[in-house]
Write an enzyme that holds these catalytic residues in place. Structure first.
Site, mmCIF file in Angstrom:
data_model
loop_
_atom_site.group_PDB
_atom_site.id
_atom_site.type_symbol
_atom_site.label_atom_id
_atom_site.label_comp_id
_atom_site.label_asym_id
_atom_site.label_seq_id
_atom_site.Cartn_x
_atom_site.Cartn_y
_atom_site.Cartn_z
ATOM 1 N N ASP A 185 -14.123 41.409 54.696
ATOM 2 C CA ASP A 185 -15.326 42.092 54.532
ATOM 3 C C ASP A 185 -15.942 43.182 53.616
ATOM 4 O O ASP A 185 -16.819 43.202 52.894
ATOM 5 C CB ASP A 185 -16.105 42.371 56.150
ATOM 6 C CG ASP A 185 -15.542 43.200 57.013
ATOM 7 O OD1 ASP A 185 -14.323 43.833 56.535
ATOM 8 O OD2 ASP A 185 -15.858 43.422 57.995
ATOM 9 N N GLN A 201 -11.588 42.043 59.333
ATOM 10 C CA GLN A 201 -10.372 41.860 58.766
ATOM 11 C C GLN A 201 -9.331 41.958 60.113
ATOM 12 O O GLN A 201 -9.816 42.693 61.194
ATOM 13 C CB GLN A 201 -9.973 42.884 57.884
ATOM 14 C CG GLN A 201 -10.894 42.934 56.456
ATOM 15 C CD GLN A 201 -10.330 43.919 55.429
ATOM 16 O OE1 GLN A 201 -10.992 44.928 55.336
ATOM 17 N NE2 GLN A 201 -9.373 43.376 54.874
ATOM 18 N N HIS A 202 -8.367 41.750 59.900
ATOM 19 C CA HIS A 202 -7.018 41.984 60.422
ATOM 20 C C HIS A 202 -6.812 41.208 61.861
ATOM 21 O O HIS A 202 -5.870 41.026 62.437
ATOM 22 C CB HIS A 202 -6.800 43.245 60.805
ATOM 23 C CG HIS A 202 -7.266 44.348 60.160
ATOM 24 N ND1 HIS A 202 -6.537 44.428 58.768
ATOM 25 C CD2 HIS A 202 -8.126 45.512 59.769
ATOM 26 C CE1 HIS A 202 -7.116 45.117 57.889
ATOM 27 N NE2 HIS A 202 -8.023 45.869 58.622
HETATM 28 O O1 5SP Z 1 -11.012 47.037 60.144
HETATM 29 C C1 5SP Z 1 -11.424 46.906 59.223
HETATM 30 C C2 5SP Z 1 -11.296 47.219 57.957
HETATM 31 O O2 5SP Z 1 -9.814 47.497 57.611
HETATM 32 C C3 5SP Z 1 -12.945 46.730 59.495
HETATM 33 O O3 5SP Z 1 -13.899 46.903 58.457
HETATM 34 C C4 5SP Z 1 -13.318 45.198 59.776
HETATM 35 O O4 5SP Z 1 -13.033 44.455 58.906
HETATM 36 C C5 5SP Z 1 -14.666 44.968 60.570
HETATM 37 O O5 5SP Z 1 -15.683 45.216 59.940
HETATM 38 P P1 5SP Z 1 -17.323 45.242 60.520
HETATM 39 O O6 5SP Z 1 -17.218 44.317 61.519
HETATM 40 O O7 5SP Z 1 -17.439 46.547 61.138
HETATM 41 O O8 5SP Z 1 -17.861 45.016 59.229
#
Ligand code: 5SP
Ligand code: ADP
Length: 538
Positions: free
Chosen positions: A292, A71-72
């Site tokens: 995710d 995300q983000h």
């Molecule tokens: O910043 C967040 C959710 O707010 C993280 O969960 C990212 O979405 C990255 O996820 P992974 O690569 O660790 O699955």
């Protein structure tokens, strides 16, 4: 058998799973690595997606696909569909001062009320502010701002840079979903709309939502690109179960995918037998995609009363809720879910990589780390690792560093240090669980997922850190599985109810000493870091 596929384009890798749409049984899967770093050019994700699809045996027999992702991450596009600069990822903390400035300008309470979030460096809104303040030459070039899964879905539908994609740069065809939009900091889960005033405040430019109806998706005239300096386009937000369109049969150039190569995917694509489109079964429907964590909730079939803890690159702890919520303290972010629901969440920057760093320090592999950690007693003889290797997001201490506490001649053993690494990493997440419970979210059991959960010591110590029955689902890629569930939902019109097998019976062995000594060590760190922040900002 009808097959559906799900993608998890995560921080460290891209994973593709192909499942039976009816039963949810895994048929085959593939993966490919992403580069390290907190600033990554999206072309790397496109190339990794191509390799992961090939590794999964291609998609020629698949009827629907959906893409979940980290995300983000801020993907800036110009009017010709080119990426303006490498994406700043969720774990890039350079926008910490921008987050603080936005809180000063808007107020934490007001920000949380409008978007469900209090800004921290992870959220997209702080990254666009950082660009405004540090790269003014890029601000005028930006014609659209998207997220990793939005951009990959757009590329899969055939859109992309002019001359290097079958359909060209129609930015009005960009789509996202509620879950990923809710991590931007300029979209409101409560109202279901963009807060363009907040976007303008952050970036200094007007914004508007993309206009193209998904059903109308098709070749777009290049004149559809916005004039330079016009409103910045934000992806159209799709509802749960909605389709984004179809995978373009010529868009996927297999191992040649990616604009960096200078190849023209519109002419190269069909050469690759493992490519996405043009399969024996005809067109591939593309689901809305998701952030995710929201996808993991779908993949697990999580319901209110479940708390999910994921130990991947990020550490996350989240619940599923039927109403939007907000926490003005910022500990819990009020995201939307991918099932038409809501996803209150706390996220740490320090999770699986704490264990790889500590294993490297001890010069051992994960199996030995596990064996050593399980040799030590709960509490690790008083040794505590506060694991802020990458700064921290929850609590918001972007400048903090990791530290070991409680070492004595007697306690400084490899076993205690191995256990302290796992205890400290999980204690970071137990603070998030406590915050969710304090906000009134019910927590009947804890579902433990993510790459580091392969480690037996992580499973055992989780049952000692969290005061809840800890349930470990069978090993699997639950984010990709959730994306596949979205694909099946878009295909059939019904949310699938696939069973989830458990690796073992629920375990409870709560050991309060672990959390108590961690809290004492953290108290010192928080004070030191706040002092450091105030001395660097004065
Ligand atoms: O910043 C967040 C959710 O707010 C993280 O969960 C990212 O979405 C990255 O996820 P992974 O690569 O660790 O699955
Ligand atoms: N046995 C293990 N013990 C500890 N960590 C592990 C183990 N197996 C994998 N990992 C870690 O899990 C992480 C990958 O998990 P994953 O959930 O796929 O992350 P992401 O989705 O963020 O890319 C890597 O950092 C890897 O080192």
């Amino acid at each position: 058998m009808t097959l559906v596929a799900g993608v998890d384009s995560s921080t460290q890798s891209c994973k593709v799973t192909v499942l039976d749409a009816q039963s949810g049984v895994l048929v085959r899967e593939g993966r490919a690595s992403h580069p390290d770093g907190t600033e990554v050019h999206p072309d790397h994700w496109w190339r990794a997606l191509s390799v992961a699809i090939d590794d999964a045996g291609g998609l020629a027999d698949v009827d629907a696909l959906s893409v979940a992702g980290q995300q983000h991450g801020m993907v800036l596009l110009d009017r010709d569909g080119n990426v303006v600069r490498p994406a700043l990822l969720w774990n890039d903390t350079r926008s910490a001062a921008a987050a603080a400035a936005l809180i000063d300008e808007v107020g934490a309470e007001e920000f949380a009320r409008r978007t469900g979030l209090v800004p921290v460096a992870s959220f997209t809104v702080t990254k666009v502010r950082w660009v405004r303040d540090n790269e003014p030459e890029n601000v005028a070039r930006v014609a659209a701002v998207a997220l990793p899964h939005d951009w990959l879905s757009w590329r899969l539908r055939g859109y992309g840079p002019a001359g290097a994609s079958p359909l060209g740069p129609d930015l009005d065809a960009l789509t996202t979903d509620r879950s990923d939009a809710s991590g931007t900091g300029y979209w409101s889960p409560a109202s279901g709309s963009y807060d363009v005033e907040l976007f303008r405040l952050a970036f200094g430019r007007d914004a508007r939502e993309a206009r193209q109806e998904p059903e109308a998706a098709g070749p777009a005239p290049v004149s559809a690109a916005p004039a330079a300096g016009g409103a910045v386009i934000l992806p159209r937000v799709l509802a749960a179960g909605e389709a984004a369109g179809r995978v373009h049969p010529l868009c996927f150039a297999g191992s040649n995918a990616g604009a960096d190569t200078g190849t023209d995917p519109s002419t190269d694509a069909v050469a690759d037998a493992g490519g996405a489109g043009g399969g024996e079964r005809g067109e591939i429907l593309l689901g809305a995609g998701a952030g995710d964590n929201a996808a993991a909730a779908l993949g697990l079939g999580a319901r209110p009363g479940d708390v999910v803890v994921s130990v991947g690159t990020s550490g996350t702890v989240f619940a599923v809720a039927s109403e939007a919520g907000h926490d003005p303290s910022g500990t819990v972010a009020g995201f939307a879910g991918a099932g038409g629901d809501y996803l209150p969440i706390a996220v740490t920057l320090n999770a699986a990589r704490v264990l790889s760093s500590m294993a490297a320090l001890l010069d051992i592999g994960f199996d030995e780390l596990s064996r050593l950690a399980l040799e030590a007693a709960p509490g690790a003889g008083g040794v505590v690792l506060v694991p802020y290797f990458e700064g921290e997001r929850t609590p918001n201490l972007p400048q903090a560093k990791a530290s070991l506490h409680g070492l004595s001649i007697a306690s400084a053993t490899r076993s205690n240090i191995a256990r302290a690494a796992i205890e400290g990493m999980l204690c970071g997440l137990s603070g998030g669980l406590a915050a969710l419970q304090a906000l009134g979210y019910p927590a009947g059991r804890l579902l433990l997922i993510g790459g580091a959960v392969q480690n037996p010591a992580v499973q055992k110590i989780a049952s000692q850190v969290f005061d809840l029955p800890v349930v470990v689902p069978s090993p699997g890629e639950y984010v990709a599985r959730g994306a596949a569930a979205q694909a099946a939902w878009a295909l059939t019109g019904a949310r699938p109810d696939w069973p989830v097998a458990l690796a073992a019976a629920p375990a409870s062995d709560f050991q309060p000493v672990i959390g108590e000594q961690y809290a004492r060590a953290c108290g010192h760190i928080a004070q030191d870091s706040r002092a450091a922040v105030s001395s660097t900002s004065s």
